[in-house]
Design a protein around this motif. Structure first.
Motif, short mmCIF file in Angstrom:
data_model
loop_
_atom_site.label_atom_id
_atom_site.label_comp_id
_atom_site.label_asym_id
_atom_site.label_seq_id
_atom_site.Cartn_x
_atom_site.Cartn_y
_atom_site.Cartn_z
N ASP A 188 9.68 11.83 8.49
CA ASP A 188 11.15 11.02 7.81
C ASP A 188 10.86 10.14 6.42
O ASP A 188 11.39 10.13 5.73
CB ASP A 188 11.48 10.22 8.79
CG ASP A 188 12.16 10.69 10.08
OD1 ASP A 188 12.66 12.06 9.77
OD2 ASP A 188 11.98 10.24 10.86
N GLU A 189 9.96 10.05 5.82
CA GLU A 189 9.01 9.64 5.20
C GLU A 189 9.51 10.51 3.91
O GLU A 189 9.90 9.55 2.80
CB GLU A 189 7.44 9.52 4.75
CG GLU A 189 6.54 8.21 4.55
CD GLU A 189 5.80 8.08 4.55
OE1 GLU A 189 4.40 8.84 4.03
OE2 GLU A 189 5.00 7.64 5.93
N LYS A 190 9.21 11.23 3.38
CA LYS A 190 9.98 12.19 2.28
C LYS A 190 11.66 11.80 1.88
O LYS A 190 11.79 11.68 0.96
CB LYS A 190 9.36 13.42 2.42
CG LYS A 190 10.08 14.36 0.75
CD LYS A 190 8.79 15.58 1.43
CE LYS A 190 9.90 16.58 -0.63
NZ LYS A 190 9.43 17.67 -0.53
N LYS A 191 12.02 11.67 3.12
CA LYS A 191 13.66 12.13 2.80
C LYS A 191 13.64 10.45 2.79
O LYS A 191 15.02 9.69 1.95
CB LYS A 191 14.10 12.78 4.42
CG LYS A 191 15.61 12.16 4.03
CD LYS A 191 16.17 12.19 5.56
CE LYS A 191 15.54 14.08 5.85
NZ LYS A 191 16.66 14.56 7.26
N ILE A 192 12.67 9.06 2.86
CA ILE A 192 13.57 7.79 3.27
C ILE A 192 12.85 7.33 1.87
O ILE A 192 13.48 6.86 0.78
CB ILE A 192 12.71 7.27 4.01
CG1 ILE A 192 13.15 7.32 5.75
CG2 ILE A 192 12.84 5.66 3.90
CD1 ILE A 192 12.75 6.48 6.73
N LYS A 193 11.75 8.07 0.97
CA LYS A 193 10.80 7.20 -0.21
C LYS A 193 12.24 7.99 -1.01
O LYS A 193 12.82 7.56 -2.46
CB LYS A 193 9.82 8.06 -0.56
CG LYS A 193 8.98 7.23 0.14
CD LYS A 193 7.41 7.77 -0.59
CE LYS A 193 6.77 6.86 0.34
NZ LYS A 193 5.00 7.65 -0.44
N LEU A 240 15.82 8.72 -1.16
CA LEU A 240 16.80 7.61 -0.91
C LEU A 240 16.36 6.10 -1.13
O LEU A 240 17.46 5.15 -1.92
CB LEU A 240 17.25 7.28 0.78
CG LEU A 240 17.82 8.06 1.48
CD1 LEU A 240 18.08 7.68 3.09
CD2 LEU A 240 19.29 8.21 0.93
N LEU A 241 14.93 5.63 -1.21
CA LEU A 241 14.94 4.10 -1.49
C LEU A 241 14.81 4.65 -3.31
O LEU A 241 14.07 3.32 -4.04
CB LEU A 241 13.80 3.66 -1.64
CG LEU A 241 14.19 3.07 0.04
CD1 LEU A 241 12.67 3.07 0.52
CD2 LEU A 241 14.96 2.53 0.58
N GLY A 242 14.26 5.75 -4.37
CA GLY A 242 14.59 5.96 -5.14
C GLY A 242 12.98 5.68 -5.56
O GLY A 242 12.35 5.39 -6.46
N ARG A 243 12.29 6.25 -5.12
CA ARG A 243 10.64 6.68 -5.34
C ARG A 243 10.35 7.68 -4.86
O ARG A 243 10.32 8.28 -4.73
CB ARG A 243 9.64 5.68 -3.91
CG ARG A 243 10.07 4.11 -3.80
CD ARG A 243 9.45 2.89 -3.34
NE ARG A 243 9.57 1.50 -3.38
CZ ARG A 243 8.75 0.80 -3.97
NH1 ARG A 243 7.18 1.69 -3.81
NH2 ARG A 243 8.82 -0.09 -4.10
N SER A 278 0.67 -1.80 0.18
CA SER A 278 0.09 0.20 0.05
C SER A 278 1.27 1.39 -0.27
O SER A 278 0.91 2.36 0.04
CB SER A 278 -0.71 -0.08 1.07
OG SER A 278 -0.06 -0.47 2.27
N GLY A 279 2.88 1.57 0.19
CA GLY A 279 3.11 2.56 -0.62
C GLY A 279 4.02 2.38 0.68
O GLY A 279 4.65 3.67 1.47
#
Length: 64
Positions: A54-59, A61-64, A19-20
């Motif tokens: 933190d969600e935007k930063k981690i996305k 880094l994961l290339g999403r 679900s993202g």
């Protein structure tokens, strides 16, 4: 334009659900279990959703 590379540290620490949502493991669930109660160790075993801040930063880094 070249492809973006996934941050190799982030891919080991986070996973994306169907679900993202971005999940992470809880801290302190690696070693020294003889010092923790079984109830505490079980609670640490479950993954939790990453903080909204933190969600935007981690996305990224994961290339999403």
């Amino acid at each position: 334009m070249p492809k973006n590379k996934t941050h190799s540290g982030a891919k080991k620490r986070f996973r994306v659900t169907g679900s993202g949502k971005i999940m992470r493991e809880r801290a302190n669930h690696v070693h020294k279990f003889h010092e923790k109660t079984p109830q505490h160790a079980r609670r640490l075993a479950n993954d939790v959703v990453v903080a909204k801040a933190d969600e935007k930063k981690i996305k990224k880094l994961l290339g999403r």
